[in-house]
Design a protein around this motif. Sequence first.
Motif, PDB file in Angstrom:
ATOM      1  N   PRO A 208       0.816  -1.215   0.000  1.00  0.00           N
ATOM      2  CA  PRO A 208       0.000   0.000   0.000  1.00  0.00           C
ATOM      3  C   PRO A 208       0.853   1.270   0.000  1.00  0.00           C
ATOM      4  O   PRO A 208       0.481   2.275  -0.617  1.00  0.00           O
ATOM      5  N   GLY A 209       1.999   1.245   0.685  1.00  0.00           N
ATOM      6  CA  GLY A 209       2.858   2.419   0.706  1.00  0.00           C
ATOM      7  C   GLY A 209       3.390   2.766  -0.668  1.00  0.00           C
ATOM      8  O   GLY A 209       3.472   3.945  -1.048  1.00  0.00           O
ATOM      9  N   GLU A 210       3.749   1.758  -1.449  1.00  0.00           N
ATOM     10  CA  GLU A 210       4.239   1.985  -2.808  1.00  0.00           C
ATOM     11  C   GLU A 210       3.142   2.579  -3.688  1.00  0.00           C
ATOM     12  O   GLU A 210       3.374   3.526  -4.453  1.00  0.00           O
ATOM     13  N   VAL A 211       1.936   2.022  -3.579  1.00  0.00           N
ATOM     14  CA  VAL A 211       0.817   2.526  -4.384  1.00  0.00           C
ATOM     15  C   VAL A 211       0.446   3.939  -3.953  1.00  0.00           C
ATOM     16  O   VAL A 211       0.137   4.805  -4.792  1.00  0.00           O
ATOM     17  N   LEU A 212       0.495   4.220  -2.666  1.00  0.00           N
ATOM     18  CA  LEU A 212       0.215   5.566  -2.171  1.00  0.00           C
ATOM     19  C   LEU A 212       1.153   6.573  -2.809  1.00  0.00           C
ATOM     20  O   LEU A 212       0.717   7.666  -3.225  1.00  0.00           O
ATOM     21  N   GLU A 213       2.419   6.260  -2.919  1.00  0.00           N
ATOM     22  CA  GLU A 213       3.375   7.191  -3.514  1.00  0.00           C
ATOM     23  C   GLU A 213       3.053   7.445  -4.983  1.00  0.00           C
ATOM     24  O   GLU A 213       3.157   8.580  -5.469  1.00  0.00           O
ATOM     25  N   ILE A 214       2.633   6.417  -5.705  1.00  0.00           N
ATOM     26  CA  ILE A 214       2.252   6.598  -7.114  1.00  0.00           C
ATOM     27  C   ILE A 214       1.046   7.530  -7.216  1.00  0.00           C
ATOM     28  O   ILE A 214       1.027   8.482  -8.003  1.00  0.00           O
ATOM     29  N   TRP A 215       0.034   7.262  -6.409  1.00  0.00           N
ATOM     30  CA  TRP A 215      -1.194   8.058  -6.492  1.00  0.00           C
ATOM     31  C   TRP A 215      -0.968   9.494  -6.020  1.00  0.00           C
ATOM     32  O   TRP A 215      -1.539  10.437  -6.578  1.00  0.00           O
ATOM     33  N   LYS A 216      -0.130   9.673  -4.993  1.00  0.00           N
ATOM     34  CA  LYS A 216       0.215  11.033  -4.567  1.00  0.00           C
ATOM     35  C   LYS A 216       0.964  11.768  -5.665  1.00  0.00           C
ATOM     36  O   LYS A 216       0.695  12.951  -5.934  1.00  0.00           O
ATOM     37  N   ASP A 217       1.896  11.103  -6.325  1.00  0.00           N
ATOM     38  CA  ASP A 217       2.674  11.756  -7.377  1.00  0.00           C
ATOM     39  C   ASP A 217       1.790  12.132  -8.569  1.00  0.00           C
ATOM     40  O   ASP A 217       1.992  13.183  -9.192  1.00  0.00           O
ATOM     41  N   GLU A 218       0.811  11.289  -8.893  1.00  0.00           N
ATOM     42  CA  GLU A 218      -0.116  11.638  -9.973  1.00  0.00           C
ATOM     43  C   GLU A 218      -0.901  12.901  -9.614  1.00  0.00           C
ATOM     44  O   GLU A 218      -1.092  13.784 -10.462  1.00  0.00           O
ATOM     45  N   PHE A 219      -1.348  12.987  -8.382  1.00  0.00           N
ATOM     46  CA  PHE A 219      -2.051  14.191  -7.943  1.00  0.00           C
ATOM     47  C   PHE A 219      -1.104  15.396  -7.940  1.00  0.00           C
ATOM     48  O   PHE A 219      -1.470  16.485  -8.416  1.00  0.00           O
ATOM     49  N   LYS A 242      -9.694  -3.638   2.448  1.00  0.00           N
ATOM     50  CA  LYS A 242      -8.828  -4.270   3.448  1.00  0.00           C
ATOM     51  C   LYS A 242      -8.166  -3.211   4.326  1.00  0.00           C
ATOM     52  O   LYS A 242      -7.922  -2.076   3.891  1.00  0.00           O
ATOM     53  N   GLY A 243      -7.831  -3.592   5.567  1.00  0.00           N
ATOM     54  CA  GLY A 243      -7.354  -2.632   6.564  1.00  0.00           C
ATOM     55  C   GLY A 243      -6.185  -1.780   6.129  1.00  0.00           C
ATOM     56  O   GLY A 243      -6.225  -0.535   6.209  1.00  0.00           O
ATOM     57  N   SER A 244      -5.097  -2.391   5.645  1.00  0.00           N
ATOM     58  CA  SER A 244      -3.907  -1.611   5.298  1.00  0.00           C
ATOM     59  C   SER A 244      -4.180  -0.670   4.140  1.00  0.00           C
ATOM     60  O   SER A 244      -3.622   0.441   4.076  1.00  0.00           O
ATOM     61  N   ARG A 245      -5.067  -1.073   3.252  1.00  0.00           N
ATOM     62  CA  ARG A 245      -5.381  -0.227   2.090  1.00  0.00           C
ATOM     63  C   ARG A 245      -6.337   0.895   2.469  1.00  0.00           C
ATOM     64  O   ARG A 245      -6.285   1.983   1.887  1.00  0.00           O
ATOM     65  N   MET A 246      -7.210   0.646   3.432  1.00  0.00           N
ATOM     66  CA  MET A 246      -8.049   1.721   3.949  1.00  0.00           C
ATOM     67  C   MET A 246      -7.189   2.805   4.596  1.00  0.00           C
ATOM     68  O   MET A 246      -7.436   4.008   4.421  1.00  0.00           O
ATOM     69  N   LEU A 247      -6.167   2.399   5.344  1.00  0.00           N
ATOM     70  CA  LEU A 247      -5.255   3.380   5.935  1.00  0.00           C
ATOM     71  C   LEU A 247      -4.533   4.170   4.852  1.00  0.00           C
ATOM     72  O   LEU A 247      -4.315   5.381   4.980  1.00  0.00           O
ATOM     73  N   MET A 248      -4.150   3.481   3.775  1.00  0.00           N
ATOM     74  CA  MET A 248      -3.528   4.162   2.645  1.00  0.00           C
ATOM     75  C   MET A 248      -4.465   5.215   2.056  1.00  0.00           C
ATOM     76  O   MET A 248      -4.058   6.345   1.755  1.00  0.00           O
ATOM     77  N   LEU A 249      -5.753   4.860   1.896  1.00  0.00           N
ATOM     78  CA  LEU A 249      -6.723   5.796   1.335  1.00  0.00           C
ATOM     79  C   LEU A 249      -6.903   7.002   2.261  1.00  0.00           C
ATOM     80  O   LEU A 249      -7.002   8.150   1.789  1.00  0.00           O
ATOM     81  N   GLU A 250      -6.935   6.763   3.562  1.00  0.00           N
ATOM     82  CA  GLU A 250      -7.016   7.874   4.512  1.00  0.00           C
ATOM     83  C   GLU A 250      -5.828   8.827   4.339  1.00  0.00           C
ATOM     84  O   GLU A 250      -5.988  10.049   4.369  1.00  0.00           O
ATOM     85  N   ARG A 251      -4.637   8.269   4.169  1.00  0.00           N
ATOM     86  CA  ARG A 251      -3.439   9.106   4.010  1.00  0.00           C
ATOM     87  C   ARG A 251      -3.486   9.882   2.701  1.00  0.00           C
ATOM     88  O   ARG A 251      -3.048  11.032   2.636  1.00  0.00           O
ATOM     89  N   LEU A 252      -4.001   9.258   1.649  1.00  0.00           N
ATOM     90  CA  LEU A 252      -4.108   9.961   0.372  1.00  0.00           C
ATOM     91  C   LEU A 252      -5.073  11.139   0.491  1.00  0.00           C
ATOM     92  O   LEU A 252      -4.787  12.245   0.012  1.00  0.00           O
ATOM     93  N   ILE A 253      -6.227  10.915   1.114  1.00  0.00           N
ATOM     94  CA  ILE A 253      -7.197  11.998   1.303  1.00  0.00           C
ATOM     95  C   ILE A 253      -6.574  13.130   2.118  1.00  0.00           C
ATOM     96  O   ILE A 253      -6.731  14.312   1.787  1.00  0.00           O
ATOM     97  N   ALA A 254      -5.855  12.787   3.174  1.00  0.00           N
ATOM     98  CA  ALA A 254      -5.198  13.814   4.000  1.00  0.00           C
ATOM     99  C   ALA A 254      -4.188  14.602   3.179  1.00  0.00           C
ATOM    100  O   ALA A 254      -4.080  15.837   3.305  1.00  0.00           O
ATOM    101  N   HIS A 255      -3.434  13.915   2.332  1.00  0.00           N
ATOM    102  CA  HIS A 255      -2.453  14.600   1.474  1.00  0.00           C
ATOM    103  C   HIS A 255      -3.159  15.571   0.524  1.00  0.00           C
ATOM    104  O   HIS A 255      -2.733  16.728   0.370  1.00  0.00           O
ATOM    105  N   ILE A 256      -4.227  15.126  -0.095  1.00  0.00           N
ATOM    106  CA  ILE A 256      -4.955  15.972  -1.048  1.00  0.00           C
ATOM    107  C   ILE A 256      -5.537  17.191  -0.336  1.00  0.00           C
ATOM    108  O   ILE A 256      -5.496  18.312  -0.859  1.00  0.00           O
ATOM    109  N   ARG A 257      -6.050  17.007   0.867  1.00  0.00           N
ATOM    110  CA  ARG A 257      -6.687  18.107   1.601  1.00  0.00           C
ATOM    111  C   ARG A 257      -5.689  19.189   2.025  1.00  0.00           C
ATOM    112  O   ARG A 257      -6.104  20.293   2.381  1.00  0.00           O
TER     113      ARG A 257
END
Length: 282
Positions: A208-219, A242-257
Amino acid sequence: MNRKISVCLSFDFDAISIWVGPRKTRSPNLISRGEFGARVGAGRMLRLLAEESIPSTWFIPGHTIDTFPEICREIADAGHEIGYHGYCHEAPTSRRPFEEERGILLRSIECIERISGRAPVGHRLPGGNLGERWTRLLLENGIRYDSSMARHDYAPTWHRIGDVPNADRAFEFGREVDLVILPFDWNLDDAPYFEYEPGSGRPGLRSPGEVLEIWKDEFDYLYRNLGEGVYVLTLHPQTTGKGSRMLMLERLIAHIRQHDGVVFRTLASVADEFRASHSPAR
C-alpha cells in the motif's frame, strides 16, 4: 497560479458479479471476495466518506443491487451518485444480438432507478470497448458521460464515433458526439496493484505504501504542473476495503486536503460543468 482541481473518488462495486459473470467461476473461495466487498468493504468505504464529507460516484452492476440491496440503498441514501456498470459485469460486444444488448442496459438502469429514484447519467464499461453501437444505445438512454478511457489523463474530452483505424495510411478521426469522457486509467485503479488471482499471471499484492506514492505523485503533477483538471481514482470495495489499504486511502485523502483549490466532487458534476462550457466539434 490559482488552482482549480476536482478530485473524484469512484467505486466499482462489482461484489460477486465479477466472479460469476465474466470469470464464470463457481469457486466459493473467489466468490467470498465479492461477498467481503459487499458485507464489509463497502461499509468501510461509506463510513470514511461520511467522516470526510466526501461526495463520490459508485458504478454498481444490477446483480450487486439485486443481491445486496441494503448496502446499495445506503449508498444512494447517503447522496452518492450511482452509475451504470452492467447487470452481471457484461462487456458490450457486437457478437451479442442487439435486443439482448439493449435488454442488459435497460435492466441495469431499472435496478439503479429502483434504489436511487433516478436513472443513471454516468457509465463505466465492465470490460470491452466503447463501440459505436453501444455508444448510440447510451445516448438514446440518457447517459451523459463515460469514464472508461482517457485521451487526456487530467481533463474531460468528448467521445468520437466513426474513427477509421487505418494501418497503411494516417488514422482517420471521426466526429465528436455529446458524450463526455472523464479520465480512467489503470494507473489510478486499485485492481492491477492489489488483486491476486492464482494462475492468472498477475502478481498483485503490492505494498500500500508503494501505491500511495504513485497516487500522490499523480495528484502532485496535476496540482503543480497543470493547476487545473480532474483527478479520477477508481477503487473496488473488495480490494481497497482491506485494513492496510483503507489506511492508505485515509493518508491519500489527507495529502490531497493539504492543497488549496481542490474540491471533492462526483463525476456527474464534473461532466455537467464541462458540457456547460464546451460543445462537441461539428
